[in-house]
Design a protein around this motif. Structure first.
Motif, PDB file in Angstrom:
ATOM      1  N   SER A 160       1.053  -1.170   0.058  1.00 39.88           N
ATOM      2  CA  SER A 160       0.362   0.154  -0.264  1.00 39.88           C
ATOM      3  C   SER A 160       0.766   1.286   0.291  1.00 39.88           C
ATOM      4  O   SER A 160       2.135   1.279   0.649  1.00 39.88           O
ATOM      5  N   PHE A 161       0.700   1.995  -0.898  1.00 38.85           N
ATOM      6  CA  PHE A 161       1.550   2.833  -0.825  1.00 38.85           C
ATOM      7  C   PHE A 161       0.911   4.741  -1.621  1.00 38.85           C
ATOM      8  O   PHE A 161       0.292   4.427  -2.140  1.00 38.85           O
ATOM      9  N   VAL A 162       0.967   5.820  -0.633  1.00 34.11           N
ATOM     10  CA  VAL A 162       0.277   7.045  -1.476  1.00 34.11           C
ATOM     11  C   VAL A 162       1.201   7.764  -1.970  1.00 34.11           C
ATOM     12  O   VAL A 162       1.906   7.829  -1.622  1.00 34.11           O
ATOM     13  N   ARG A 163       1.156   7.991  -3.192  1.00 36.54           N
ATOM     14  CA  ARG A 163       2.041   8.470  -3.993  1.00 36.54           C
ATOM     15  C   ARG A 163       1.090  10.120  -4.122  1.00 36.54           C
ATOM     16  O   ARG A 163      -0.079  10.511  -4.297  1.00 36.54           O
ATOM     17  N   ILE A 164       1.991  11.410  -4.098  1.00 39.11           N
ATOM     18  CA  ILE A 164       1.847  12.713  -3.968  1.00 39.11           C
ATOM     19  C   ILE A 164       1.474  13.371  -5.691  1.00 39.11           C
ATOM     20  O   ILE A 164       3.931  12.570  -5.650  1.00 39.11           O
ATOM     21  N   ASP A 165       1.257  13.240  -6.241  1.00 38.92           N
ATOM     22  CA  ASP A 165       2.018  14.480  -7.127  1.00 38.92           C
ATOM     23  C   ASP A 165       1.004  15.749  -7.596  1.00 38.92           C
ATOM     24  O   ASP A 165       0.709  16.725  -8.116  1.00 38.92           O
ATOM     25  N   PRO A 166       3.411  15.988  -7.013  1.00 33.30           N
ATOM     26  CA  PRO A 166       2.806  17.679  -7.003  1.00 33.30           C
ATOM     27  C   PRO A 166       2.394  18.685  -8.172  1.00 33.30           C
ATOM     28  O   PRO A 166       1.301  19.097  -7.485  1.00 33.30           O
ATOM     29  N   GLU A 167       2.593  18.613  -8.895  1.00 37.12           N
ATOM     30  CA  GLU A 167       2.502  19.122 -10.492  1.00 37.12           C
ATOM     31  C   GLU A 167       1.029  18.966 -10.535  1.00 37.12           C
ATOM     32  O   GLU A 167       0.636  19.829 -11.221  1.00 37.12           O
ATOM     33  N   ARG A 168       0.652  17.610 -10.762  1.00 39.46           N
ATOM     34  CA  ARG A 168      -0.325  17.148 -11.417  1.00 39.46           C
ATOM     35  C   ARG A 168      -1.416  17.460  -9.872  1.00 39.46           C
ATOM     36  O   ARG A 168      -2.642  17.279 -10.028  1.00 39.46           O
ATOM     37  N   ARG A 169      -1.187  17.781  -8.968  1.00 46.52           N
ATOM     38  CA  ARG A 169      -2.014  18.255  -7.607  1.00 46.52           C
ATOM     39  C   ARG A 169      -3.004  16.869  -7.364  1.00 46.52           C
ATOM     40  O   ARG A 169      -4.151  16.634  -7.516  1.00 46.52           O
ATOM     41  N   LEU A 170      -2.308  15.549  -6.972  1.00 44.73           N
ATOM     42  CA  LEU A 170      -2.654  14.724  -6.854  1.00 44.73           C
ATOM     43  C   LEU A 170      -2.793  13.619  -6.308  1.00 44.73           C
ATOM     44  O   LEU A 170      -1.069  14.003  -5.599  1.00 44.73           O
ATOM     45  N   VAL A 171      -3.573  13.374  -5.280  1.00 44.16           N
ATOM     46  CA  VAL A 171      -3.067  11.569  -4.244  1.00 44.16           C
ATOM     47  C   VAL A 171      -3.413  10.790  -5.040  1.00 44.16           C
ATOM     48  O   VAL A 171      -4.610  10.589  -5.479  1.00 44.16           O
ATOM     49  N   ILE A 172      -2.409   9.573  -4.595  1.00 40.14           N
ATOM     50  CA  ILE A 172      -3.008   8.356  -5.829  1.00 40.14           C
ATOM     51  C   ILE A 172      -2.454   7.306  -5.175  1.00 40.14           C
ATOM     52  O   ILE A 172      -1.609   7.071  -3.896  1.00 40.14           O
ATOM     53  N   LEU A 173      -3.201   6.342  -4.204  1.00 42.16           N
ATOM     54  CA  LEU A 173      -3.287   5.060  -3.539  1.00 42.16           C
ATOM     55  C   LEU A 173      -3.097   4.026  -4.402  1.00 42.16           C
ATOM     56  O   LEU A 173      -3.499   3.819  -5.044  1.00 42.16           O
ATOM     57  N   GLU A 174      -1.620   3.680  -4.514  1.00 44.32           N
ATOM     58  CA  GLU A 174      -1.575   2.560  -4.849  1.00 44.32           C
ATOM     59  C   GLU A 174      -2.010   0.762  -4.238  1.00 44.32           C
ATOM     60  O   GLU A 174      -1.197   0.906  -3.084  1.00 44.32           O
ATOM     61  N   LEU A 175      -2.530   0.054  -4.780  1.00 45.00           N
ATOM     62  CA  LEU A 175      -2.421  -1.251  -3.441  1.00 45.00           C
ATOM     63  C   LEU A 175      -2.724  -2.157  -4.412  1.00 45.00           C
ATOM     64  O   LEU A 175      -2.722  -2.385  -5.372  1.00 45.00           O
ATOM     65  N   THR A 176      -1.616  -3.280  -3.742  1.00 42.70           N
ATOM     66  CA  THR A 176      -1.092  -4.677  -4.775  1.00 42.70           C
ATOM     67  C   THR A 176      -2.332  -5.723  -3.509  1.00 42.70           C
ATOM     68  O   THR A 176      -2.114  -5.309  -2.311  1.00 42.70           O
ATOM     69  N   ILE A 177      -3.190  -6.088  -4.282  1.00 36.18           N
ATOM     70  CA  ILE A 177      -3.474  -7.378  -3.093  1.00 36.18           C
ATOM     71  C   ILE A 177      -3.897  -8.442  -3.952  1.00 36.18           C
ATOM     72  O   ILE A 177      -4.393  -8.545  -5.233  1.00 36.18           O
ATOM     73  N   GLY A 206      -7.068  20.641  -1.632  1.00 38.86           N
ATOM     74  CA  GLY A 206      -6.874  21.340  -3.292  1.00 38.86           C
ATOM     75  C   GLY A 206      -6.404  19.938  -5.011  1.00 38.86           C
ATOM     76  O   GLY A 206      -5.837  20.093  -5.546  1.00 38.86           O
ATOM     77  N   CYS A 207      -6.386  18.888  -4.289  1.00 36.41           N
ATOM     78  CA  CYS A 207      -6.273  17.761  -5.196  1.00 36.41           C
ATOM     79  C   CYS A 207      -6.765  16.546  -5.467  1.00 36.41           C
ATOM     80  O   CYS A 207      -7.657  16.601  -4.544  1.00 36.41           O
ATOM     81  N   GLY A 208      -6.568  16.100  -6.043  1.00 34.85           N
ATOM     82  CA  GLY A 208      -7.565  14.938  -7.222  1.00 34.85           C
ATOM     83  C   GLY A 208      -7.460  13.646  -6.349  1.00 34.85           C
ATOM     84  O   GLY A 208      -6.212  13.748  -5.468  1.00 34.85           O
ATOM     85  N   PHE A 209      -7.954  12.701  -6.322  1.00 41.40           N
ATOM     86  CA  PHE A 209      -7.499  11.605  -5.441  1.00 41.40           C
ATOM     87  C   PHE A 209      -7.948   9.490  -6.872  1.00 41.40           C
ATOM     88  O   PHE A 209      -9.244  10.145  -7.469  1.00 41.40           O
ATOM     89  N   GLN A 210      -6.465   9.161  -7.180  1.00 41.31           N
ATOM     90  CA  GLN A 210      -7.038   8.476  -7.679  1.00 41.31           C
ATOM     91  C   GLN A 210      -5.983   7.242  -7.033  1.00 41.31           C
ATOM     92  O   GLN A 210      -5.573   7.420  -6.213  1.00 41.31           O
ATOM     93  N   LEU A 211      -7.161   5.962  -7.154  1.00 41.65           N
ATOM     94  CA  LEU A 211      -7.294   4.525  -6.551  1.00 41.65           C
ATOM     95  C   LEU A 211      -6.980   3.225  -7.695  1.00 41.65           C
ATOM     96  O   LEU A 211      -7.084   3.332  -8.407  1.00 41.65           O
ATOM     97  N   PHE A 212      -5.496   2.907  -7.436  1.00 40.94           N
ATOM     98  CA  PHE A 212      -5.180   1.755  -8.053  1.00 40.94           C
ATOM     99  C   PHE A 212      -4.566   0.806  -7.529  1.00 40.94           C
ATOM    100  O   PHE A 212      -4.493   0.872  -6.474  1.00 40.94           O
ATOM    101  N   ILE A 213      -5.672  -0.433  -8.142  1.00 39.80           N
ATOM    102  CA  ILE A 213      -5.793  -1.465  -7.419  1.00 39.80           C
ATOM    103  C   ILE A 213      -4.689  -2.915  -8.438  1.00 39.80           C
ATOM    104  O   ILE A 213      -5.252  -2.741  -9.543  1.00 39.80           O
ATOM    105  N   ASN A 214      -4.064  -3.398  -7.860  1.00 36.54           N
ATOM    106  CA  ASN A 214      -3.158  -4.413  -8.944  1.00 36.54           C
ATOM    107  C   ASN A 214      -2.830  -3.674  -9.747  1.00 36.54           C
ATOM    108  O   ASN A 214      -3.322  -4.065 -11.863  1.00 36.54           O
ATOM    109  N   ARG A 215      -2.449  -2.633 -10.329  1.00 38.49           N
ATOM    110  CA  ARG A 215      -2.092  -1.730 -11.471  1.00 38.49           C
ATOM    111  C   ARG A 215      -3.554  -0.889 -12.674  1.00 38.49           C
ATOM    112  O   ARG A 215      -3.014  -0.263 -13.691  1.00 38.49           O
ATOM    113  N   THR A 216      -4.326  -1.109 -11.614  1.00 38.71           N
ATOM    114  CA  THR A 216      -5.627  -1.201 -12.424  1.00 38.71           C
ATOM    115  C   THR A 216      -6.758   0.345 -11.714  1.00 38.71           C
ATOM    116  O   THR A 216      -6.446  -0.015 -10.823  1.00 38.71           O
ATOM    117  N   GLN A 217      -6.848   1.019 -12.979  1.00 40.49           N
ATOM    118  CA  GLN A 217      -7.265   2.068 -12.155  1.00 40.49           C
ATOM    119  C   GLN A 217      -8.643   1.925 -11.793  1.00 40.49           C
ATOM    120  O   GLN A 217      -9.584   1.863 -12.256  1.00 40.49           O
TER     121      GLN A 217
END
Ligand SMILES: [Fe+2]
Ligand SMILES: [Fe+2]
Length: 219
Positions: A160-177, A206-217
């Motif tokens: 489980s990893f929280v990736r922050i992309d400051p340029e695109r203002r994104l919070v991205i949660l990456e999970l491997t299940i 001020g960010c969007g949120f994306q969730l990826f599980i096993n590399r699928t958004q």
């Protein structure tokens, strides 16, 4: 100024985090002790640092992240509210500036989706860090035959990893299940409300949120 290291080294705080976790353990909950406290502290600080917040705001998020579940010494149901009161007491006793202690208390008091809202950058960061901590090392039920859905989903979470992309203002949660252990549907059954709470908190920053599980958004 009170540092996160000062808070972590305080013997009263240390004992409260330990006993809070023991109380949850007695009720069959997953791990909420030093590992979870330190991880949430670290990730919450990292989120604000990556988004360019001032170093002191980053440190307040680290302190709030470390203390956020301390209210479980009192009661699981109201642990956020109890934790805010406890955190405020402890921090004022340690000599923290009252305004800073109030920011930390507000973040602790608002970290659960049932009763809370992101109310400050510190609060939003703690919510994102806390709600993204799903991992197999949190399971303490020794018998897989007796796993409940929380145990199964945590046990299936390999990464489980929280990736922050400051340029695109994104919070991205990456999970491997591991889908042999729990399905994506199982995951959403217990985590959908948490994901929506993360999204709300990302929006607060001020960010969007994306969730990826096993590399699928997924979101
Ligand atoms: Fe909590
Ligand atoms: Fe937590």
């Amino acid at each position: 100024m009170l540092s996160v290291d000062d808070v972590r080294a305080n013997p009263v705080v240390h004992k409260l985090v330990k006993v809070a976790d023991e109380h949850l353990s007695a009720q069959g909950y997953t791990e909420h002790g030093q590992r979870h406290a330190n991880l949430v502290s670290h990730i919450a600080g990292n989120i604000l640092a990556r988004l360019g917040y001032a170093p002191r705001t980053v440190e307040l998020a680290q302190i709030a992240g470390y203390l956020h579940d301390i209210g479980n010494v009192a009661n699981r149901q109201d642990h956020a509210t109890a934790g805010a009161t406890i955190a405020l007491n402890v921090l004022l006793q340690m000599g923290m500036d009252p305004e800073e202690a109030a920011i930390v208390a507000g973040a602790v008091g608002n970290h659960e989706e049932r009763l809370g809202e992101p109310i400050s950058p510190v609060s939003a960061a703690v919510i994102i860090a806390d709600k993204s901590d799903v991992h197999r090392t949190r399971v303490r039920n020794p018998n897989p035959a007796l796993f409940d859905i929380h145990d199964r989903v945590n046990d299936a979470a390999q990464h489980s990893f929280v990736r922050i992309d400051p340029e695109r203002r994104l919070v991205i949660l990456e999970l491997t299940i591991d889908q042999a252990k729990a399905s994506v549907v199982d995951y959403f059954e217990i985590f959908l409300s948490r994901m929506l709470f993360i999204r709300k908190s990302a929006q607060f920053l001020g960010c969007g949120f994306q969730l990826f599980i096993n590399r699928t958004q997924m979101l």
